[in-house]
Scaffold this active site. Structure first.
Site, short mmCIF file in Angstrom:
data_model
loop_
_atom_site.label_atom_id
_atom_site.label_comp_id
_atom_site.label_asym_id
_atom_site.label_seq_id
_atom_site.Cartn_x
_atom_site.Cartn_y
_atom_site.Cartn_z
N GLU A 42 1.24 7.98 -6.73
CA GLU A 42 0.43 7.68 -7.90
C GLU A 42 1.15 7.99 -9.21
O GLU A 42 1.09 7.24 -10.16
CB GLU A 42 -0.89 8.46 -7.88
CG GLU A 42 -1.79 8.17 -6.68
CD GLU A 42 -2.44 6.80 -6.72
OE1 GLU A 42 -2.33 6.11 -7.74
OE2 GLU A 42 -3.04 6.42 -5.70
N GLU A 94 2.34 -1.67 -4.03
CA GLU A 94 2.03 -0.48 -3.22
C GLU A 94 3.25 -0.06 -2.41
O GLU A 94 3.51 1.13 -2.22
CB GLU A 94 0.84 -0.75 -2.28
CG GLU A 94 -0.49 -0.98 -2.97
CD GLU A 94 -0.88 0.11 -3.96
OE1 GLU A 94 -0.46 1.27 -3.78
OE2 GLU A 94 -1.57 -0.21 -4.95
ZN ZN Z 1 -1.03 2.70 -5.07
#
Ligand code: ZN
Length: 635
Positions: A442, A499
């Site tokens: 993150e 991601e």
């Molecule tokens: Zn992520």
């Protein structure tokens, strides 16, 4: 109503082996000071008082059985109730007792007898005769047998019946039932009411609808105050009746007022004031105002929210389910996360691309780690992004938080694809490993990398003359146009790709002691194990995720799953026996076991992921990226 017999449904039981996990919140609560604890306490009480509404929203029968089960468990201990069931009179086997207790636990967890995830009915596995005999033998029954008999008489059918319309939450004309509406309301009727409310500009979020007859409807608004307003609309009489759930609202308001005495700042004070006015009057605009104060209360020690929030349960998707939660900032985790951000530049310098491919100033992502203390609703999420009012989120802001302790600790028996010899270690370090990966993912994964853009006037945001293409050594000729975005260029692949980049950065940076030192200070001896399980999580995620791959449309159901699968492939292709997948059997069925050579993580693994990242980061030069990904050709 008699159940339909045409469309047979198989009954769904709540499996005895259901994954019950407890949420550890004592640590978070103990970190609060006395004022914060009082604030959390009164907000918790308000949340649970309001959450009784959830039973009324799930099914007609749920509130009656909530009442019955509550009375039973208040009057006698679990041990007494078990002795009663398994004793000479009722003769429950141990399995039957477990079936009964698992059903009741699931009933409380889902705020009723329909699953909060999927909206289908689950029924008790224990026989109806034994279920009723046990209820009649309890102390609670002896104290108010007439009321208990009334409940059994009017709602037992619905508890055990699993054929339409007693199988799923839907409008009656779609073969289901929904207690937001009276039985006789069709999807068409609901649409009519929706249009009416739109015309008079009143939100349906906190309402239920009753059809008295085709020319006469009642719309019930949740509020403490009782008011009735009458309208004539297209030849139909519609009464707006305020005061639905008034007894619950009285307690919600009472507790919120007490909570307001312990507010930490003006935003919280104003927010509570608006909540109180909303629950008193039933006016959703006042709830919107509460959310305006809520978004301004950035990074509070005690985070909360309450009201009619999510519309998933309503077949028309306009009426919301009640929910209330209290969470505390995990001070320890939050300190580590801010240390990580403070050291971001040093860590980012380790990434496998030249600094020209990195953004000029690292911007700190909005990410708070919270621990749930209370979640009063039919399910507990692992992350929250609120409010749900589009006009507020677009123009005024929103909050994004992670609920760390809602992940739960994995149980040995449910861990899949891990080398059996490593399962104990996997369980031991699973939460640490997740913290490692999520923090790096993150904070540094999503926050890094630069898009090369040519603006409206033809100016580049990089040195187009001198910067060389890292793979070809030639001048850079490709970049984004001013009207293009990452998403518009890569479409469906964009989020899975991003991601993957974030997970890749997490794995790669975990190989540097600096990251481990910040996140796990004083635990040097365990760093190798935590890192190992972190990598293992991603590898296993790649296998587990295959169930989300839709073969016909060649799509991955979930972006993170695609990310894990690509990284699994990178690690397999790294060779050297670093990651191997063995085909084997388990309980007579085909099964896979993944092994990961711990000693090669900082050598073979680090090099493979680093090389892969070097290519993937050149999404600023989008042509290359497509080529590198095409080489996976997936399944
Ligand atoms: Zn992520």
């Amino acid at each position: 109503m008699e159940p339909a017999t045409t469309k047979e449904q198989k009954p769904e039981f709540v499996s005895v082996a259901s994954r019950v996990h407890s949420i550890e919140c004592s640590k978070a609560f103990s970190q609060l000071n006395a004022k914060e604890r009082a604030y959390a306490y009164y907000f918790t009480r308000a949340s649970w008082e309001g959450a009784k509404i959830c039973y009324f929203q799930r099914s007609y029968e749920a509130p009656a059985f909530f009442y019955l089960f509550q009375k039973i468990f208040i009057s006698q201990s679990i041990a007494e109730l078990k002795t009663l069931a398994t004793g000479d009179a009722l003769k429950f086997s141990d399995a039957e007792w477990t079936q009964l207790i698992v059903y009741i636990a699931a009933f409380f967890q889902n705020c009723g007898n329909y699953k909060s995830f999927g909206d289908t009915k689950f029924v008790p596995e224990v026989s109806k005769e034994k279920f009723v005999a046990w209820i009649r033998a309890t102390k609670a029954y002896s104290l108010e047998s007439a009321r208990f008999e009334e409940i059994l008489d009017s709602a037992l059918l619905e508890i055990y019946e699993h054929r339409p319309p007693y199988y799923e939450i839907a409008f009656s004309d779609n073969g289901g039932a929904s207690s937001y509406y009276s039985y006789n309301i069709s999807s068409e009727d609901a649409e009519f009411i929706k249009q009416f409310l739109q015309e008079i500009n009143i939100s349906p979020l906190n309402t239920r609808v009753i059809k008295i007859n085709p020319k006469y409807y009642n719309i019930l608004f949740c509020s403490q105050q009782s008011v009735v307003k009458k309208f004539d609309y297209k030849g139909v009489t519609i009464e707006l009746i305020y005061g639905d759930f008034a007894p619950f609202m009285t307690k919600v308001v009472e507790n919120l007022k007490l909570c307001g005495n312990f507010a930490a700042n003006e935003h919280q004070k104003n927010m509570i004031q608006k909540y109180v006015e909303h629950f008193e009057s039933g006016d959703v605009n006042l709830h919107k105002d509460s959310q305006r104060h809520w978004i301004k209360d950035k990074g509070p020690v005690v985070e909360t929210n309450i009201g009619f929030i999510e519309v998933y349960l309503d077949p028309a998707k306009v009426r919301a389910e009640f929910e209330g939660f209290v969470a505390a900032v995990d001070k320890e985790a939050t300190k580590k996360l801010s240390d990580l951000v403070a050291n971001a530049e040093t860590l980012i310098a380790n990434l496998t691309w030249p600094k020209e491919f990195e953004i000029d100033t690292f911007s700190k992502p909005d990410f708070t780690s919270l621990e749930v203390i209370t979640f009063a609703c039919s399910g507990t999420p692992i992350g929250i992004n609120l409010p749900n009012y589009d006009d507020i989120t677009k123009n005024e802001g929103f909050k994004n938080v992670n609920l760390g302790n809602a992940y739960g600790k994995p149980k040995k028996e449910y861990i899949q694809y891990v080398d059996p010899a490593e399962i104990d270690l996997f369980v031991k370090y699973s939460n640490d490993a997740l913290f490692l990966i999520v923090a790096l993912h993150e904070l540094l994964g999503h926050g890094t990398g630069k898009l090369f853009v040519k603006d409206k006037d033809g100016k580049y945001n990089f040195d187009q003359e001198n910067l060389k293409h890292p793979l070809t050594g030639e001048k850079i000729t490709n970049c984004y146009n001013h009207n293009e975005t990452w998403g518009s260029r890569f479409g469906e692949l964009a989020s899975g790709y991003e991601e993957c980049r974030a997970d890749g950065v997490a794995l790669y940076l975990s190989c540097f002691d600096k990251a481990m030192e910040i996140l796990f200070p004083g635990r040097e001896a365990e760093w190798d194990d935590i890192r190992y399980i972190g990598w293992y999580e991603i590898i296993i995620g790649g296998i587990k995720g295959l169930s989300h791959y839709i073969k016909d449309s060649k799509k991955w159901g979930q972006a993170h799953v695609l990310a894990s699968y690509a990284l699994l492939q990178v690690c397999i292709q790294a060779g050297n026996g670093f990651v191997t997948i063995k085909e084997t059997t388990k309980d007579g069925k085909p099964y896979l076991v993944a092994t990961l050579d711990k000693s090669q993580i900082t050598t073979t693994g680090k090099k493979a992921v680093g090389d892969f990242l070097r290519v993937t980061n050149y999404h600023n030069l989008f042509g290359l990226l497509c080529l590198s990904w095409a080489s996976f050709s997936f399944l």
